[in-house]
Design a protein around this motif. Sequence first.
Motif, mmCIF file in Angstrom:
data_model
loop_
_atom_site.group_PDB
_atom_site.id
_atom_site.type_symbol
_atom_site.label_atom_id
_atom_site.label_comp_id
_atom_site.label_asym_id
_atom_site.label_seq_id
_atom_site.Cartn_x
_atom_site.Cartn_y
_atom_site.Cartn_z
ATOM 1 N N ALA A 104 36.313 37.175 35.086
ATOM 2 C CA ALA A 104 37.014 38.268 34.401
ATOM 3 C C ALA A 104 37.365 37.854 32.973
ATOM 4 C CB ALA A 104 38.269 38.649 35.169
ATOM 5 N N ARG A 105 37.396 38.823 32.069
ATOM 6 C CA ARG A 105 37.708 38.563 30.662
ATOM 7 C C ARG A 105 38.863 39.438 30.201
ATOM 8 N NH1 ARG A 105 35.506 34.815 31.936
ATOM 9 N NH2 ARG A 105 33.649 33.795 31.121
ATOM 10 N N PRO A 106 39.775 38.907 29.370
ATOM 11 C CA PRO A 106 39.761 37.549 28.826
ATOM 12 C C PRO A 106 39.999 36.504 29.914
ATOM 13 C CG PRO A 106 41.846 38.621 28.332
ATOM 14 C CD PRO A 106 40.970 39.670 28.917
ATOM 15 N N ALA A 107 39.396 35.331 29.738
ATOM 16 C CA ALA A 107 39.525 34.265 30.728
ATOM 17 C C ALA A 107 40.961 33.781 30.785
ATOM 18 C CB ALA A 107 38.591 33.108 30.365
ATOM 19 N N LEU A 158 48.934 48.245 52.516
ATOM 20 C CA LEU A 158 50.169 48.052 51.765
ATOM 21 C C LEU A 158 50.281 49.055 50.626
ATOM 22 C CD1 LEU A 158 50.075 44.154 51.373
ATOM 23 C CD2 LEU A 158 51.060 45.488 53.242
ATOM 24 N N TYR A 159 51.520 49.238 50.162
ATOM 25 C CA TYR A 159 51.728 50.015 48.950
ATOM 26 C C TYR A 159 51.110 49.253 47.779
ATOM 27 C CZ TYR A 159 53.990 52.187 44.961
ATOM 28 O OH TYR A 159 54.212 52.819 43.775
ATOM 29 N N GLY A 160 50.430 49.978 46.863
ATOM 30 C CA GLY A 160 49.827 49.275 45.744
ATOM 31 C C GLY A 160 49.479 50.175 44.579
ATOM 32 N N VAL A 161 49.233 49.541 43.454
ATOM 33 C CA VAL A 161 48.776 50.228 42.253
ATOM 34 C C VAL A 161 47.592 49.464 41.683
ATOM 35 C CG1 VAL A 161 51.046 51.182 41.687
ATOM 36 C CG2 VAL A 161 50.386 48.953 40.779
ATOM 37 N N THR A 162 46.755 50.179 40.960
ATOM 38 C CA THR A 162 45.589 49.560 40.341
ATOM 39 C C THR A 162 45.445 50.059 38.913
ATOM 40 O OG1 THR A 162 44.397 49.343 42.440
ATOM 41 C CG2 THR A 162 43.066 49.321 40.439
ATOM 42 N N GLY A 163 45.209 49.153 37.994
ATOM 43 C CA GLY A 163 44.971 49.485 36.596
ATOM 44 C C GLY A 163 43.865 48.626 36.030
ATOM 45 N N LYS A 164 43.534 48.833 34.772
ATOM 46 C CA LYS A 164 42.439 48.065 34.189
ATOM 47 C C LYS A 164 42.845 46.624 33.909
ATOM 48 C CE LYS A 164 43.303 49.419 29.360
ATOM 49 N NZ LYS A 164 42.739 50.086 28.157
ATOM 50 N N ASP A 165 44.160 46.360 33.801
ATOM 51 C CA ASP A 165 44.641 44.998 33.599
ATOM 52 C C ASP A 165 46.089 44.920 34.078
ATOM 53 O OD1 ASP A 165 46.148 46.229 31.594
ATOM 54 O OD2 ASP A 165 44.879 45.490 29.968
ATOM 55 N N LEU A 222 41.686 50.142 51.055
ATOM 56 C CA LEU A 222 41.271 49.228 50.002
ATOM 57 C C LEU A 222 40.284 49.850 49.025
ATOM 58 C CD1 LEU A 222 40.874 45.849 51.901
ATOM 59 C CD2 LEU A 222 42.847 46.771 50.698
ATOM 60 N N GLY A 223 39.865 51.083 49.254
ATOM 61 C CA GLY A 223 38.833 51.671 48.412
ATOM 62 C C GLY A 223 39.367 52.223 47.114
ATOM 63 N N PHE A 224 39.896 51.370 46.255
ATOM 64 C CA PHE A 224 40.452 51.809 44.982
ATOM 65 C C PHE A 224 39.363 51.908 43.925
ATOM 66 C CE2 PHE A 224 44.011 49.593 47.012
ATOM 67 C CZ PHE A 224 44.948 50.599 46.977
ATOM 68 N N SER A 225 39.557 52.814 42.991
ATOM 69 C CA SER A 225 38.709 52.854 41.798
ATOM 70 C C SER A 225 39.534 53.438 40.668
ATOM 71 C CB SER A 225 37.465 53.728 42.053
ATOM 72 O OG SER A 225 37.839 55.045 42.352
ATOM 73 N N ARG A 245 42.911 40.151 40.648
ATOM 74 C CA ARG A 245 42.254 40.469 39.378
ATOM 75 C C ARG A 245 40.738 40.360 39.545
ATOM 76 N NH1 ARG A 245 41.513 37.230 33.727
ATOM 77 N NH2 ARG A 245 41.261 39.058 32.384
ATOM 78 N N GLN A 246 40.064 41.478 39.326
ATOM 79 C CA GLN A 246 38.606 41.506 39.343
ATOM 80 C C GLN A 246 38.101 41.787 37.935
ATOM 81 O OE1 GLN A 246 38.817 44.415 42.659
ATOM 82 N NE2 GLN A 246 37.427 43.035 43.754
ATOM 83 N N LYS A 247 36.771 41.843 37.774
ATOM 84 C CA LYS A 247 36.216 41.974 36.418
ATOM 85 C C LYS A 247 36.631 43.268 35.733
ATOM 86 C CE LYS A 247 32.115 39.004 36.803
ATOM 87 N NZ LYS A 247 32.342 38.467 38.152
ATOM 88 N N GLU A 248 36.735 44.348 36.483
ATOM 89 C CA GLU A 248 36.993 45.652 35.869
ATOM 90 C C GLU A 248 38.386 46.203 36.149
ATOM 91 O OE1 GLU A 248 34.813 46.804 33.816
ATOM 92 O OE2 GLU A 248 33.310 45.281 34.310
ATOM 93 N N LYS A 249 39.174 45.521 36.988
ATOM 94 C CA LYS A 249 40.472 46.091 37.357
ATOM 95 C C LYS A 249 41.406 45.005 37.881
ATOM 96 C CE LYS A 249 38.757 47.332 41.962
ATOM 97 N NZ LYS A 249 38.445 48.416 42.889
ATOM 98 N N LEU A 250 42.677 45.383 37.950
ATOM 99 C CA LEU A 250 43.689 44.506 38.527
ATOM 100 C C LEU A 250 44.559 45.338 39.459
ATOM 101 C CD1 LEU A 250 45.690 41.662 36.993
ATOM 102 C CD2 LEU A 250 46.967 43.512 38.109
#
Length: 328
Positions: A42-45, A126-133, A11-14, A102-107
């Motif tokens: 998170a924004r945009p709301a 699990l298999y996963g990807v992380t991006g800024k949105d 879970l330690g994604f960045s 979805r968190q404040k800085e990433k999804l």
Amino acid sequence: MKYISTILFFLGFSGFTWSQGNLPNTFFEGKSVVVVSTDPGARPAMTWQVLADSIHPYLVEAGADPVAYFELEQVALSEARQADYAKAFLQRKVQNIILVTRQKEKLSVHIGPFSGDGKIIASPALYGVTGKDWKDAGSLLIQAGKNKKSSNLLVIDVAEFPQISSQETAQSVQRFLPRNPLNLEVFKLGIPLEGSSAETGAMSFFRYDLFGKSEAAILAEQATQKTQIQAIFEAIYPYQIAWLTETKTTQQLIADRVQFQLVKVEGRQADLMKSMGLNPLEGEEGAKTVVKYYIRFLVRDELYIGPEWDADTDWKVALTRFLENLKK
């Protein structure tokens, strides 16, 4: 604590990060249910439904067949509610679970096979990807699936938000009992520490407020929490307790003379009351996010919520009220 460390490794994604492994084959060959958790700060709301609408085209283009969207906080409202959703997924022949956080800085988007039981997913690894949105994360999924032919052809164009019927949730409502359990003085009451594998199922690790926490942060929170809980129990509860910090089967707990387990749930007050078979409060009171405690009797899987509704926005107040009501 080794179990927690293993989970946090995954879970330690960045930033933009891929988890190990590949998209499961069933992603391209079967129905998927999407479970969404979004930080209101998170924004945009946007509501979780708007987020679902936004990410749906990316999931479809990546090769998925997302047949239904649900809010994670609703699905994981309680063990019993989660089991009800699992039963409905089984009836609908769902093969995959897609988790959108979805968190404040990433999804982040994670994908894994439906477990077929009340856990819904067998593991948080699990298999996963992380991006800024959702656009970035969705594009990564499309890239991952571009060389794989999908058998999912008759896919819905827009996100759908079905309701789990009252008939499907009737079983869990019947198990919630508005009274106190007997024989608390004979057997131990197990108390899971929040954030441990004993307290949260794998689904909860993908909640926006829990996802990606460091092991040090979890351990520090557990230490503080244990001290606070212990003070409340010593002042009010006269019987034996047992701290639960790692996953054990029901049989293992019973063998240790732990026949009762304290369960903490958090959600909108009206939702919690309805899920427990009570007439929900309306207006501002019903909309409040509160904490409710109840006791699970492991031998018969009965859930005792106490003779009076004692939820509160402050977990310490809710716990104190619940323990006081056990005397009635």
